[in-house]
Write a protein that holds these residues in place. Structure first.
Motif, PDB file in Angstrom:
ATOM      1  N   ASP A 196       0.812  -1.221   0.000  1.00 21.17           N
ATOM      2  CA  ASP A 196       0.000   0.000   0.000  1.00 21.17           C
ATOM      3  C   ASP A 196       0.843   1.268   0.000  1.00 21.17           C
ATOM      4  O   ASP A 196       0.328   2.354  -0.279  1.00 21.17           O
ATOM      5  CB  ASP A 196      -0.919   0.029   1.225  1.00 21.17           C
ATOM      6  CG  ASP A 196      -1.920  -1.106   1.220  1.00 21.17           C
ATOM      7  OD1 ASP A 196      -2.655  -1.226   0.226  1.00 21.17           O
ATOM      8  OD2 ASP A 196      -1.953  -1.883   2.186  1.00 21.17           O
ATOM      9  N   LEU A 197       2.133   1.130   0.325  1.00 25.75           N
ATOM     10  CA  LEU A 197       2.956   2.329   0.540  1.00 25.75           C
ATOM     11  C   LEU A 197       3.016   3.253  -0.672  1.00 25.75           C
ATOM     12  O   LEU A 197       2.969   4.467  -0.528  1.00 25.75           O
ATOM     13  CB  LEU A 197       4.376   1.933   0.961  1.00 25.75           C
ATOM     14  CG  LEU A 197       4.543   1.650   2.454  1.00 25.75           C
ATOM     15  CD1 LEU A 197       5.969   1.247   2.770  1.00 25.75           C
ATOM     16  CD2 LEU A 197       4.127   2.858   3.295  1.00 25.75           C
ATOM     17  N   ASP A 198       3.114   2.661  -1.883  1.00 24.09           N
ATOM     18  CA  ASP A 198       3.230   3.479  -3.093  1.00 24.09           C
ATOM     19  C   ASP A 198       2.021   4.368  -3.330  1.00 24.09           C
ATOM     20  O   ASP A 198       2.121   5.388  -3.983  1.00 24.09           O
ATOM     21  CB  ASP A 198       3.385   2.583  -4.334  1.00 24.09           C
ATOM     22  CG  ASP A 198       4.797   2.064  -4.451  1.00 24.09           C
ATOM     23  OD1 ASP A 198       5.660   2.603  -3.725  1.00 24.09           O
ATOM     24  OD2 ASP A 198       5.019   1.130  -5.254  1.00 24.09           O
ATOM     25  N   ARG A 199       0.867   3.935  -2.856  1.00 21.75           N
ATOM     26  CA  ARG A 199      -0.367   4.647  -3.202  1.00 21.75           C
ATOM     27  C   ARG A 199      -0.929   5.476  -2.059  1.00 21.75           C
ATOM     28  O   ARG A 199      -1.974   6.110  -2.204  1.00 21.75           O
ATOM     29  CB  ARG A 199      -1.428   3.635  -3.663  1.00 21.75           C
ATOM     30  CG  ARG A 199      -0.950   2.809  -4.850  1.00 21.75           C
ATOM     31  CD  ARG A 199      -2.080   2.084  -5.487  1.00 21.75           C
ATOM     32  NE  ARG A 199      -3.164   2.988  -5.891  1.00 21.75           N
ATOM     33  CZ  ARG A 199      -4.372   2.573  -6.250  1.00 21.75           C
ATOM     34  NH1 ARG A 199      -4.654   1.290  -6.236  1.00 21.75           N
ATOM     35  NH2 ARG A 199      -5.298   3.436  -6.618  1.00 21.75           N
ATOM     36  N   ILE A 200      -0.217   5.484  -0.933  1.00 24.83           N
ATOM     37  CA  ILE A 200      -0.791   6.046   0.287  1.00 24.83           C
ATOM     38  C   ILE A 200      -1.056   7.552   0.209  1.00 24.83           C
ATOM     39  O   ILE A 200      -1.911   8.069   0.914  1.00 24.83           O
ATOM     40  CB  ILE A 200       0.110   5.669   1.499  1.00 24.83           C
ATOM     41  CG1 ILE A 200      -0.728   5.520   2.748  1.00 24.83           C
ATOM     42  CG2 ILE A 200       1.250   6.640   1.717  1.00 24.83           C
ATOM     43  CD1 ILE A 200      -1.518   4.268   2.790  1.00 24.83           C
ATOM     44  N   PHE A 201      -0.339   8.285  -0.693  1.00 22.22           N
ATOM     45  CA  PHE A 201      -0.568   9.730  -0.804  1.00 22.22           C
ATOM     46  C   PHE A 201      -1.697  10.066  -1.788  1.00 22.22           C
ATOM     47  O   PHE A 201      -2.025  11.227  -1.991  1.00 22.22           O
ATOM     48  CB  PHE A 201       0.709  10.462  -1.229  1.00 22.22           C
ATOM     49  CG  PHE A 201       1.758  10.513  -0.135  1.00 22.22           C
ATOM     50  CD1 PHE A 201       1.638  11.424   0.903  1.00 22.22           C
ATOM     51  CD2 PHE A 201       2.839   9.657  -0.149  1.00 22.22           C
ATOM     52  CE1 PHE A 201       2.586  11.482   1.921  1.00 22.22           C
ATOM     53  CE2 PHE A 201       3.797   9.698   0.861  1.00 22.22           C
ATOM     54  CZ  PHE A 201       3.667  10.616   1.897  1.00 22.22           C
TER      55      PHE A 201
END
Ligand code: ADP
Length: 266
Positions: free
Chosen positions: A200-205
């Motif tokens: 999920d880290l890549d899309r968290i913003f």
């Protein structure tokens, strides 16, 4: 790829050739798709509380009003959902002002230690209630930051409020600031909370992206906090990044320009 063919006419010879224009429309299409997704998300996010408000007010009308304890519970739900809608619309307006570059960034010198201690103070009551410790560490002799204090306060509030939401009682939150290469300053907010899965880290913003929609909603989140933080930091010419380890904690770091050295000899 979009291909446009235009014949070349010459009066005495008829068609003598063709101009072919090859246009790469993938970027355009991606933009369109993300716009459509955004509108669908906004509609859904607004529809959910509206549906709840509608059904609870109908229940009040259908007899719940005659049962005061029940009625007061229902009114509480309606107030909660209205509050969520107001937060959502406020966040959306803020994002739209940032998108349209209408949010004027008034750069001023700001004392970083004071800025971080003020955030800790704003959250101290909630932290105490949730039994979360906080710590502020600022590199000695750090110059002032050049930023719009109100906007950066909003970034810090969003990050600390997330850290609070996703950290269990007994955990801790550390805010740190230090110089970074390129006449910058790096500020980080680190927690010992539940962490975020790698996938999920890549899309968290991204707007409305959440690891767990139900959990975020129940915590009163709009799914826009990190997107707003990112837009504000980018408007300052800085960058923002996130590191996280599932079950260990999360650290969000952003950079800001440093103010020019004050101590100019006269
Ligand atoms: P929300 O309003 O849902 O908190 P944000 O944009 O602030 O929206 O954050 C997006 C998502 O990122 C959250 O729903 C949550 O899943 C995850 N998240 C953000 N900060 C943290 C954190 N400190 N620890 C764990 N998860 C986090």
């Amino acid at each position: 790829i979009r291909v446009t063919l235009t014949p070349i006419h010459r009066r005495e010879f008829g068609i003598t050739g063709t101009i072919a224009v090859l246009q790469d429309v993938t970027e355009q299409e991606k933009l369109e798709a993300s716009r459509r997704e955004f509108v669908a998300n906004v509609s859904h996010e607004l529809r959910t509380p509206l549906t709840t408000i509608k059904s609870y007010s109908e229940a009040l009308d259908d007899g719940a009003l005659d049962d005061p304890p029940l009625a007061s519970r229902f009114v509480g739900v309606i107030q909660n959902e209205t509050g969520r809608m107001i937060r959502l619309v406020t966040d959306l307006l803020h994002l739209s002002r940032l998108d349209n570059k209408e949010a004027l960034i008034r750069m001023q010198q700001a004392d970083v230690l004071e800025m971080l201690e003020d955030v800790a103070d704003r959250f101290s009551f909630q932290m105490q209630q949730k039994d979360i410790r906080s710590e502020v560490r600022v590199e000695e002799g750090l110059q002032k930051a050049l930023c719009d204090r109100d906007q950066i306060d909003q970034v810090l509030d969003n990050l600390v409020s997330n850290a609070m939401k996703y950290t269990q009682p007994g955990g801790s939150i550390a805010m740190e600031a230090a110089g970074a290469p390129g006449n910058l300053l790096a500020i980080s907010v680190q927690d010992t909370g539940i962490g975020i899965p790698k996938k999920d880290l890549d899309r968290i913003f991204e707007r409305f992206y959440r690891v767990d929609k139900a959990r975020s909603r129940s915590m009163g989140g709009t799914g826009l906090g990190l997107s707003i933080a990112r837009e504000i930091v980018l408007a300052h010419g800085g960058t923002i990044s996130i590191q996280s380890e599932l079950g260990q904690g999360t650290k969000v770091t952003f950079t800001l320009p440093l103010a020019a050295n004050e101590g100019v000899a006269t």
